[in-house]
Design a protein around this motif. Structure first.
Motif, PDB file in Angstrom:
ATOM      1  N   ASP A   1      -4.772   9.044  -3.839  1.00 34.77           N
ATOM      2  CA  ASP A   1      -3.319   9.169  -3.902  1.00 34.77           C
ATOM      3  C   ASP A   1      -2.624   7.885  -3.443  1.00 34.77           C
ATOM      4  O   ASP A   1      -1.410   7.859  -3.290  1.00 34.77           O
ATOM      5  CB  ASP A   1      -2.852  10.344  -3.031  1.00 34.77           C
ATOM      6  CG  ASP A   1      -3.261  10.169  -1.580  1.00 34.77           C
ATOM      7  OD1 ASP A   1      -2.396   9.888  -0.749  1.00 34.77           O
ATOM      8  OD2 ASP A   1      -4.472  10.314  -1.286  1.00 34.77           O
ATOM      9  N   GLU A   2      -3.387   6.830  -3.239  1.00 32.49           N
ATOM     10  CA  GLU A   2      -2.828   5.553  -2.804  1.00 32.49           C
ATOM     11  C   GLU A   2      -2.831   4.565  -3.964  1.00 32.49           C
ATOM     12  O   GLU A   2      -3.791   4.475  -4.717  1.00 32.49           O
ATOM     13  CB  GLU A   2      -3.651   4.996  -1.640  1.00 32.49           C
ATOM     14  CG  GLU A   2      -3.095   3.707  -1.062  1.00 32.49           C
ATOM     15  CD  GLU A   2      -3.876   3.260   0.160  1.00 32.49           C
ATOM     16  OE1 GLU A   2      -3.316   3.341   1.269  1.00 32.49           O
ATOM     17  OE2 GLU A   2      -5.050   2.861   0.008  1.00 32.49           O
TER      18      GLU A   2
ATOM     19  N   ILE B   1      -2.285   0.498  -4.720  1.00 31.67           N
ATOM     20  CA  ILE B   1      -2.166  -0.836  -4.143  1.00 31.67           C
ATOM     21  C   ILE B   1      -1.536  -1.735  -5.195  1.00 31.67           C
ATOM     22  O   ILE B   1      -2.098  -1.947  -6.271  1.00 31.67           O
ATOM     23  CB  ILE B   1      -3.536  -1.392  -3.707  1.00 31.67           C
ATOM     24  CG1 ILE B   1      -4.222  -0.424  -2.749  1.00 31.67           C
ATOM     25  CG2 ILE B   1      -3.372  -2.768  -3.059  1.00 31.67           C
ATOM     26  CD1 ILE B   1      -5.650  -0.820  -2.396  1.00 31.67           C
TER      27      ILE B   1
ATOM     28  N   PHE C   1       0.872  -1.171   0.000  1.00 24.22           N
ATOM     29  CA  PHE C   1       0.000   0.000   0.000  1.00 24.22           C
ATOM     30  C   PHE C   1       0.911   1.225   0.000  1.00 24.22           C
ATOM     31  O   PHE C   1       1.546   1.537   1.003  1.00 24.22           O
ATOM     32  CB  PHE C   1      -0.913   0.006   1.232  1.00 24.22           C
ATOM     33  CG  PHE C   1      -2.118  -0.880   1.092  1.00 24.22           C
ATOM     34  CD1 PHE C   1      -3.404  -0.331   1.068  1.00 24.22           C
ATOM     35  CD2 PHE C   1      -1.981  -2.251   0.978  1.00 24.22           C
ATOM     36  CE1 PHE C   1      -4.523  -1.140   0.939  1.00 24.22           C
ATOM     37  CE2 PHE C   1      -3.090  -3.075   0.844  1.00 24.22           C
ATOM     38  CZ  PHE C   1      -4.368  -2.516   0.825  1.00 24.22           C
TER      39      PHE C   1
ATOM     40  N   ASP D   1       1.380   5.188  -0.364  1.00 20.20           N
ATOM     41  CA  ASP D   1       0.548   6.371  -0.121  1.00 20.20           C
ATOM     42  C   ASP D   1       1.396   7.634  -0.190  1.00 20.20           C
ATOM     43  O   ASP D   1       2.528   7.674   0.325  1.00 20.20           O
ATOM     44  CB  ASP D   1      -0.104   6.257   1.260  1.00 20.20           C
ATOM     45  CG  ASP D   1      -1.143   7.340   1.504  1.00 20.20           C
ATOM     46  OD1 ASP D   1      -2.030   7.488   0.650  1.00 20.20           O
ATOM     47  OD2 ASP D   1      -1.054   8.030   2.525  1.00 20.20           O
TER      48      ASP D   1
ATOM     49  N   SER E   1      -1.065  14.477   1.325  1.00 22.36           N
ATOM     50  CA  SER E   1      -1.807  14.683   0.082  1.00 22.36           C
ATOM     51  C   SER E   1      -2.902  15.743   0.246  1.00 22.36           C
ATOM     52  O   SER E   1      -3.166  16.515  -0.686  1.00 22.36           O
ATOM     53  CB  SER E   1      -2.420  13.365  -0.394  1.00 22.36           C
ATOM     54  OG  SER E   1      -3.259  12.808   0.602  1.00 22.36           O
TER      55      SER E   1
ATOM     56  N   ALA F   1      -2.737  -2.508   4.830  1.00 28.45           N
ATOM     57  CA  ALA F   1      -3.235  -1.137   4.958  1.00 28.45           C
ATOM     58  C   ALA F   1      -2.939  -0.583   6.342  1.00 28.45           C
ATOM     59  O   ALA F   1      -2.516   0.577   6.484  1.00 28.45           O
ATOM     60  CB  ALA F   1      -4.736  -1.107   4.685  1.00 28.45           C
TER      61      ALA F   1
ATOM     62  N   GLN G   1       0.773   0.221   6.713  1.00 31.60           N
ATOM     63  CA  GLN G   1       1.101   1.519   6.119  1.00 31.60           C
ATOM     64  C   GLN G   1       0.635   2.663   7.004  1.00 31.60           C
ATOM     65  O   GLN G   1       1.305   3.684   7.124  1.00 31.60           O
ATOM     66  CB  GLN G   1       0.461   1.614   4.734  1.00 31.60           C
ATOM     67  CG  GLN G   1       0.814   2.872   3.964  1.00 31.60           C
ATOM     68  CD  GLN G   1      -0.401   3.762   3.796  1.00 31.60           C
ATOM     69  OE1 GLN G   1      -0.697   4.597   4.656  1.00 31.60           O
ATOM     70  NE2 GLN G   1      -1.099   3.595   2.703  1.00 31.60           N
TER      71      GLN G   1
ATOM     72  N   ARG H   1       2.475  11.191   0.951  1.00 33.88           N
ATOM     73  CA  ARG H   1       2.426  11.929   2.221  1.00 33.88           C
ATOM     74  C   ARG H   1       1.795  13.309   2.012  1.00 33.88           C
ATOM     75  O   ARG H   1       1.978  13.936   0.970  1.00 33.88           O
ATOM     76  CB  ARG H   1       3.823  12.097   2.812  1.00 33.88           C
ATOM     77  CG  ARG H   1       4.446  10.805   3.354  1.00 33.88           C
ATOM     78  CD  ARG H   1       5.757  11.115   4.056  1.00 33.88           C
ATOM     79  NE  ARG H   1       6.392   9.921   4.596  1.00 33.88           N
ATOM     80  CZ  ARG H   1       6.109   9.391   5.785  1.00 33.88           C
ATOM     81  NH1 ARG H   1       5.173   9.958   6.539  1.00 33.88           N
ATOM     82  NH2 ARG H   1       6.739   8.313   6.197  1.00 33.88           N
TER      83      ARG H   1
ATOM     84  N   PHE I   1       6.658   9.516  -0.018  1.00 33.00           N
ATOM     85  CA  PHE I   1       5.761   8.383   0.128  1.00 33.00           C
ATOM     86  C   PHE I   1       6.007   7.607   1.410  1.00 33.00           C
ATOM     87  O   PHE I   1       7.061   7.686   2.032  1.00 33.00           O
ATOM     88  CB  PHE I   1       5.932   7.420  -1.055  1.00 33.00           C
ATOM     89  CG  PHE I   1       5.949   8.112  -2.373  1.00 33.00           C
ATOM     90  CD1 PHE I   1       4.771   8.438  -3.014  1.00 33.00           C
ATOM     91  CD2 PHE I   1       7.147   8.472  -2.972  1.00 33.00           C
ATOM     92  CE1 PHE I   1       4.777   9.103  -4.224  1.00 33.00           C
ATOM     93  CE2 PHE I   1       7.178   9.130  -4.172  1.00 33.00           C
ATOM     94  CZ  PHE I   1       5.978   9.441  -4.808  1.00 33.00           C
TER      95      PHE I   1
ATOM     96  N   ALA J   1       4.949   3.408   2.756  1.00 35.04           N
ATOM     97  CA  ALA J   1       4.431   2.150   2.221  1.00 35.04           C
ATOM     98  C   ALA J   1       4.380   1.091   3.301  1.00 35.04           C
ATOM     99  O   ALA J   1       5.249   1.021   4.181  1.00 35.04           O
ATOM    100  CB  ALA J   1       5.295   1.660   1.060  1.00 35.04           C
TER     101      ALA J   1
ATOM    102  N   TYR K   1      -5.954   2.007  -8.000  1.00 29.15           N
ATOM    103  CA  TYR K   1      -5.588   3.387  -7.719  1.00 29.15           C
ATOM    104  C   TYR K   1      -6.704   3.927  -6.840  1.00 29.15           C
ATOM    105  O   TYR K   1      -7.858   4.012  -7.262  1.00 29.15           O
ATOM    106  CB  TYR K   1      -5.504   4.219  -8.997  1.00 29.15           C
ATOM    107  CG  TYR K   1      -4.358   3.852  -9.913  1.00 29.15           C
ATOM    108  CD1 TYR K   1      -3.040   4.016  -9.511  1.00 29.15           C
ATOM    109  CD2 TYR K   1      -4.595   3.370 -11.197  1.00 29.15           C
ATOM    110  CE1 TYR K   1      -1.990   3.699 -10.356  1.00 29.15           C
ATOM    111  CE2 TYR K   1      -3.559   3.047 -12.053  1.00 29.15           C
ATOM    112  CZ  TYR K   1      -2.251   3.215 -11.625  1.00 29.15           C
ATOM    113  OH  TYR K   1      -1.219   2.891 -12.458  1.00 29.15           O
TER     114      TYR K   1
END
Length: 374
Positions: A234-235, A237, A188, A190, A194, A311, A314, A192, A279, A281, A231
């Motif tokens: 902003d994450e 997978i 995951f 993501d 965002s 998830a 992360q 930062r 990012f 993760a 998608y």
């Protein structure tokens, strides 16, 4: 010579073009034979017709043409039309390819006739023969047939890109038509801050940033044989089957390749957006049930505790001040010794989990001592 992951992907994109053209070429031979039967010449042009020779040459030429067009599509036209609407991509590229085929047919005709007559390709007799050739319906029937071949090839290629290559092939082969249980690794990834970035840039510019962000993570994901599952804002997978994800530490390497890609693009991001995305993760491995789901819109769907754990892992990055957190279940299966520094962050009760999960952070810095035992 060992092919890189990216070259293997490019090859997997070109091969379907070649195969489709080979099949269409064979179909053309069969249709032509059904119409001409035992005839020894083409009725419209009076050129000699030989089924055995045509059955061999036509599919091979079609296979070669498909390989050439697939290569051009992969390395040139696909990049030129990357930001165009679907229908514009299909129609414009079809037009370009059909024009190329017409040029090649005319060129081949000129060369063959000039060789047969022993004159220059620009001789008046050759020019007149080309005019007759172009004016004949037999010529345009080939062009129309080739145009449909191109249209179908491009439609399949573009649809594959929209769905994702692995998703498209899985739907096509029916691999997950019935649910399958398998071991998979999930990351995951993501962006930062965002929300803050979105407020600073505004909706439109933030949307463009997301598009650029997705684009710049693509090569690292492909290079490590990852598959984008979703998608989600902003994450991103990303998923690997167990063997692929563990091989050469592909899953963890993906994160550091993403970091490197954005480091190289620092100047461009600063010039355009005034910032460079960073990012975090979370990684986990475990059993999932994979299958097709949906009626109006089908998609591949994963269910299993592994997604929830990845998830939540992360989600611990901010709390633990880490860019990357990996569960013990995955760390214990990776071969990170000598290339990475591994630091245990502790045992944590993740939301939705009954027991505690040991989490580790990983960095590319070479360890001075032995990494912490797990």
């Amino acid at each position: 010579m060992r092919l890189s992951s990216r070259h293997k992907r490019n090859l997997r994109k070109v091969i379907p073009f070649a195969l489709m053209w080979g099949v269409f070429g064979l179909l053309y031979v069969i249709i032509e034979y059904g119409l001409l039967g035992s005839a020894t010449e083409y009725p419209s042009t009076k050129n000699p017709y030989n089924f055995d020779r045509t059955a061999l040459v036509t599919p091979l030429v079609a296979l070669l043409m498909g390989s050439i067009l697939g290569t051009v599509e992969m390395f040139l036209l696909n990049k030129l039309f990357v930001n165009r609407p679907f229908w514009i991509k299909i129609l414009f590229k079809t037009g370009v390819y059909v024009a190329s085929i017409i040029f090649m047919l005319v060129l081949i005709s000129a060369v063959v006739n000039s060789t047969r007559l022993g004159v220059s390709p620009f001789d008046q007799a050759i020019v007149e023969s080309i005019g007759i050739f172009i004016g004949n319906f037999a010529f345009w029937s080939i062009v129309i047939y080739a145009g449909f071949m191109i249209l179908i090839s491009l439609y399949v290629s573009e649809t594959s890109d929209y769905l994702g290559g692995s998703v498209f092939s899985n739907f096509f082969t029916g691999k997950y038509h019935r649910p399958v249980e398998e071991e998979r690794i999930f990351m995951f990834l993501d962006m930062r801050s965002s929300t803050t970035i979105a407020e600073k840039l505004g909706h439109l510019k933030y949307f463009n940033l997301l598009n650029r962000y997705y684009a710049d993570t693509t090569d690292p994901i492909l290079d490590t044989l990852g598959e984008v599952y979703q998608y989600a804002g902003d994450e991103i997978i990303v998923s690997w089957n167990l063997k692929t994800g563990l091989k050469e530490n592909n899953c963890v390497q993906c994160f550091f390749k993403v970091q490197e890609a954005f480091r190289k693009a620092t100047a461009s991001y600063m010039a355009t957006y005034g910032l460079v995305p960073t990012f975090k993760a979370g990684f986990h491995v475990g059993a999932v049930t994979t299958g097709e789901i949906g009626v109006l819109k089908k998609e591949l769907f994963f269910t299993g505790d592994v997604l929830n754990t990845a998830a939540r892992t992360q989600g611990m990055c901010n709390e633990l001040g880490a860019d990357i957190l990996v569960s013990e279940d995955l760390i214990s299966q990776l071969d990170l010794a000598g290339q990475f520094t591994i630091v245990k962050k502790g045992s944590f009760a993740l939301r939705g989990k009954q027991g505690e999960v040991n989490l580790f952070t990983v960095s590319l810095e070479k360890p001075q001592d032995r990494e912490i035992s797990i």
